[in-house]
Design an enzyme around this catalytic site. Structure first.
Site, mmCIF file in Angstrom:
data_model
loop_
_atom_site.group_PDB
_atom_site.id
_atom_site.type_symbol
_atom_site.label_atom_id
_atom_site.label_comp_id
_atom_site.label_asym_id
_atom_site.label_seq_id
_atom_site.Cartn_x
_atom_site.Cartn_y
_atom_site.Cartn_z
ATOM 1 N N SER A 89 0.831 -1.208 0.000
ATOM 2 C CA SER A 89 0.000 0.000 0.000
ATOM 3 C C SER A 89 0.866 1.258 0.000
ATOM 4 O O SER A 89 2.010 1.246 0.490
ATOM 5 C CB SER A 89 -0.885 -0.025 1.248
ATOM 6 O OG SER A 89 -2.009 0.811 1.068
ATOM 7 N N GLN A 167 1.256 6.693 -6.911
ATOM 8 C CA GLN A 167 0.042 7.356 -6.434
ATOM 9 C C GLN A 167 0.246 8.861 -6.575
ATOM 10 O O GLN A 167 1.234 9.399 -6.078
ATOM 11 C CB GLN A 167 -0.242 7.004 -4.972
ATOM 12 C CG GLN A 167 -1.598 7.515 -4.517
ATOM 13 C CD GLN A 167 -1.818 7.363 -3.021
ATOM 14 O OE1 GLN A 167 -1.080 7.918 -2.213
ATOM 15 N NE2 GLN A 167 -2.826 6.607 -2.637
ATOM 16 N N TYR A 248 -7.483 14.901 1.088
ATOM 17 C CA TYR A 248 -6.616 15.735 0.260
ATOM 18 C C TYR A 248 -7.465 16.390 -0.836
ATOM 19 O O TYR A 248 -8.688 16.229 -0.854
ATOM 20 C CB TYR A 248 -5.428 14.918 -0.266
ATOM 21 C CG TYR A 248 -4.603 14.450 0.917
ATOM 22 C CD1 TYR A 248 -3.894 15.386 1.685
ATOM 23 C CD2 TYR A 248 -4.599 13.127 1.326
ATOM 24 C CE1 TYR A 248 -3.192 14.991 2.818
ATOM 25 C CE2 TYR A 248 -3.905 12.726 2.458
ATOM 26 C CZ TYR A 248 -3.203 13.663 3.203
ATOM 27 O OH TYR A 248 -2.532 13.287 4.333
ATOM 28 N N ARG A 296 -7.953 5.803 -5.415
ATOM 29 C CA ARG A 296 -8.183 5.530 -3.988
ATOM 30 C C ARG A 296 -9.277 6.468 -3.482
ATOM 31 O O ARG A 296 -9.208 7.672 -3.686
ATOM 32 C CB ARG A 296 -6.903 5.704 -3.162
ATOM 33 C CG ARG A 296 -7.160 5.496 -1.682
ATOM 34 C CD ARG A 296 -5.898 5.328 -0.870
ATOM 35 N NE ARG A 296 -5.556 3.921 -0.756
ATOM 36 C CZ ARG A 296 -4.784 3.402 0.218
ATOM 37 N NH1 ARG A 296 -4.258 4.181 1.134
ATOM 38 N NH2 ARG A 296 -4.529 2.124 0.252
ATOM 39 N N GLY A 393 -0.172 -2.158 4.255
ATOM 40 C CA GLY A 393 0.799 -1.114 4.509
ATOM 41 C C GLY A 393 1.758 -1.507 5.605
ATOM 42 O O GLY A 393 2.862 -2.016 5.366
ATOM 43 N N ARG A 394 1.338 -1.303 6.868
ATOM 44 C CA ARG A 394 2.228 -1.523 8.017
ATOM 45 C C ARG A 394 2.827 -2.926 8.076
ATOM 46 O O ARG A 394 3.991 -3.064 8.490
ATOM 47 C CB ARG A 394 1.496 -1.155 9.299
ATOM 48 C CG ARG A 394 1.296 0.360 9.421
ATOM 49 C CD ARG A 394 0.266 0.708 10.462
ATOM 50 N NE ARG A 394 -1.049 0.207 10.099
ATOM 51 C CZ ARG A 394 -2.090 0.176 10.913
ATOM 52 N NH1 ARG A 394 -1.944 0.605 12.143
ATOM 53 N NH2 ARG A 394 -3.261 -0.272 10.494
HETATM 54 C C1 LIG Z 1 3.794 5.511 7.251
HETATM 55 C C2 LIG Z 1 2.530 5.510 6.452
HETATM 56 C C3 LIG Z 1 2.377 6.387 5.380
HETATM 57 C C4 LIG Z 1 1.205 6.368 4.606
HETATM 58 N N1 LIG Z 1 1.127 7.146 3.477
HETATM 59 C C5 LIG Z 1 0.090 6.996 2.624
HETATM 60 C C6 LIG Z 1 0.094 7.609 1.348
HETATM 61 O O1 LIG Z 1 1.070 8.236 0.919
HETATM 62 N N2 LIG Z 1 -1.016 7.491 0.580
HETATM 63 C C7 LIG Z 1 -2.103 6.765 0.998
HETATM 64 O O2 LIG Z 1 -3.084 6.673 0.267
HETATM 65 N N3 LIG Z 1 -2.101 6.136 2.172
HETATM 66 C C8 LIG Z 1 -1.035 6.195 2.983
HETATM 67 N N4 LIG Z 1 -0.998 5.481 4.140
HETATM 68 C C9 LIG Z 1 -2.121 4.578 4.445
HETATM 69 C C10 LIG Z 1 -1.809 3.159 3.937
HETATM 70 O O3 LIG Z 1 -1.728 3.107 2.532
HETATM 71 C C11 LIG Z 1 -2.892 2.158 4.390
HETATM 72 O O4 LIG Z 1 -4.111 2.515 3.788
HETATM 73 C C12 LIG Z 1 -3.067 2.151 5.897
HETATM 74 O O5 LIG Z 1 -1.814 2.090 6.557
HETATM 75 C C13 LIG Z 1 -3.924 0.967 6.330
HETATM 76 O O6 LIG Z 1 -3.361 -0.249 5.927
HETATM 77 P P1 LIG Z 1 -2.487 -1.168 6.956
HETATM 78 O O7 LIG Z 1 -3.387 -1.453 8.131
HETATM 79 O O8 LIG Z 1 -2.194 -2.397 6.136
HETATM 80 O O9 LIG Z 1 -1.294 -0.399 7.353
HETATM 81 C C14 LIG Z 1 0.145 5.503 4.931
HETATM 82 C C15 LIG Z 1 0.304 4.625 6.008
HETATM 83 C C16 LIG Z 1 1.482 4.607 6.755
HETATM 84 C C17 LIG Z 1 1.629 3.622 7.869
#
Ligand SMILES: Cc1cc2nc3c(=O)[nH]c(=O)nc-3n(C[C@H](O)[C@H](O)[C@H](O)COP(=O)(O)O)c2cc1C
Length: 463
Positions: A89, A167, A248, A296, A393-394
């Site tokens: 992600s 993105q 955003y 998204r 993501g995480r």
């Molecule tokens: C450090 C960090 C930076 C993130 N930056 C973005 C981003 O640039 N664009 C976006 O759409 N989501 C961003 N997110 C959200 C993630 O894409 C994801 O939707 C969110 O962390 C939930 O998924 P997870 O539970 O698998 O982490 C970010 C998340 C984290 C942890």
């Protein structure tokens, strides 16, 4: 325990209330879906209870006698073939200077591509200096930035079978804020810039009041998106995702909590979607026809009077009808007063609704994201038809080789998650000492399935 049982009961009740959304499913998928409806029974523990049922469902899903786990089935996103169903992600790293991605981005994205996912997404890359969220955000509005991104793409293509997507976004009223670890969404005390939005409504009482954009400025911003898309195409990206979520600029046009305009860009949902769709159309024309675009969205504002799931269906349908190949279903982060219901896979019900209502009609792929922390959950979501792809993501920050490890733990040796040749010697977990094609230990699976590490935290860095 009581809460957990109530949550399962609620998920089950809602499933039956919405049964109409699933009646089109193939009987094999429908049966798997109904059995796993409360999310307490998962792909892997059902395999222990009834291996033949799960094997038959997997064979149907794969259309193949030798079915691999669902997450290792290839997927066609528009005309792009992905080797598996796992996406890294988008995650902002806040490590750029003047919008320029550097070695950190190469190492971060390069290592994720080596980690086995089918598609690796960049962070939100900004279309202009003022479109950045923080001074650490990357951009693609100078030739140097384009060249730096091309270096990342070239590495991914040369060293892995992963595809890489950019993105693209503009921060709007959430711009000019501090780096994540200095205070998410907090305004910069100095050295900031004027923020813009659909209406003069700040995203929180602490943030600056945005300047309402005039129609000429909207056209300029649309052209910035087009220029950025052309640069991303030249840099070699396989996928382009329009960031229309998390409050955003484009997302703030969609939400009635941020957009109170009285011109053609404000009013009912159709009018509020007008600018994001104009940007999408212009970018879709500039982006090579054979390369897919995804969008998204925030499928709910988690706030009274904001976007809800019915709106989300309309929004997803609109982007799909304009040519989006995939809808990446996130939620919230539009208003500071949101009340999200965090929990394991907590955004998947929104993806599920969109997939089963819009996806099937207009043929758009649906991406689930948010607190999906185990491979068992990924397999369950895919096999039940709740989404076509899963973005994590995480879990990828915790383990850049998340997909390779998921393959090893499931005893899957196949081509959808190949170990990079230089790493092949390490593909077995050293401490297990097993040599017989490992089967997961159920106690570990259950731990992984609960996803407790991620339950109470706000997902993401506010991007
Ligand atoms: C450090 C960090 C930076 C993130 N930056 C973005 C981003 O640039 N664009 C976006 O759409 N989501 C961003 N997110 C959200 C993630 O894409 C994801 O939707 C969110 O962390 C939930 O998924 P997870 O539970 O698998 O982490 C970010 C998340 C984290 C942890």
């Amino acid at each position: 325990m009581v809460l957990s049982t109530q949550r399962a009961a609620q998920a089950s009740r809602e499933w039956f209330e919405d049964i109409g959304h699933y009646v089109h499913q193939h009987p094999a998928q429908f049966a798997f879906n109904i059995v796993t409806r409360s999310r307490r029974v998962t792909h892997d523990n059902l395999r222990v209870r009834d291996p033949e049922f799960v094997a038959a469902t997997e064979r149907w899903f794969a259309g193949d006698e030798q079915a691999a786990p669902p997450m290792f089935q290839p997927f066609r996103l528009g005309s792009l073939q992905l080797r598996n169903r796992v996406i890294v992600s988008a995650m902002d790293m806040y490590r750029a200077a003047d919008g320029l991605p550097g070695d950190f981005h190469l190492v971060h994205l390069g290592s994720k591509a080596l980690g086995g996912a089918g598609l690796v997404m960049t962070e939100m890359v900004c279309v202009s200096p003022e479109g950045r969220i923080t001074p650490g955000c990357t951009g693609i509005y100078t030739p140097e930035q384009e060249a730096a991104w091309a270096r990342v793409v070239d590495f991914v293509h040369a060293e892995s079978d992963a595809k890489i997507g950019m993105q693209l976004g503009h921060s709007g009223r959430k711009g000019s804020t501090k780096l994540m670890w200095e205070g998410i969404d907090e305004p910069l005390p100095e050295g900031g810039w004027d923020v813009v939005g659909p209406s003069p409504i700040p995203c929180s009482p602490a943030n600056a009041v945005p300047r309402e954009l005039g129609t000429a400025e909207l056209a300029d911003i649309r052209e910035e998106f087009v220029g950025a898309a052309r640069a991303a195409a030249r840099a070699g990206f396989d996928v382009l995702e329009l960031h229309c979520a998390h409050g955003y600029l484009l997302s703030s046009f969609v939400s009635p909590l941020a957009n109170t305009r009285s011109d053609r860009y404000g009013g009912d949902l159709d009018a509020r979607l007008r600018f994001p769709l104009e940007v999408f159309d212009a970018v879709r024309t500039a982006w090579p026809a054979e390369r897919p675009m995804t969008v998204r969205i925030s499928a709910t504002d988690w706030h009274e009077g904001g976007i809800d799931v019915e709106d989300a269906v309309t929004i997803a349908r609109a982007f799909a009808e304009h040519g989006a190949a995939g809808i990446d279903v996130s939620t919230g982060q539009v208003v500071a007063a949101e009340r999200p219901a965090y929990g394991r896979s907590y955004q998947t019900p929104f993806a599920d609704r969109i997939r089963n209502e819009v996806g099937r009609e207009v043929g758009v792929a649906v991406i689930a994201v948010g607190a999906i922390s185990s491979w068992d959950d990924v397999n369950s979501i895919l096999l039940a038809g709740r989404a076509d792809l899963c973005a994590l993501g995480r879990p990828h920050l915790y383990d850049p080789h998340w997909t390779l490890h998921a393959a090893a733990e499931q005893g899957y040796p196949g081509p959808a998650a190949p170990w990079p040749k230089p790493f092949a010697a390490g593909r077995r977990r050293p401490q297990t000492g097993r040599t017989d094609g490992p089967r997961p230990r159920l106690d570990l699976v259950r731990k992984g399935t609960s996803g407790t590490r991620h339950l109470r935290r706000r997902p993401g860095g506010g991007v």
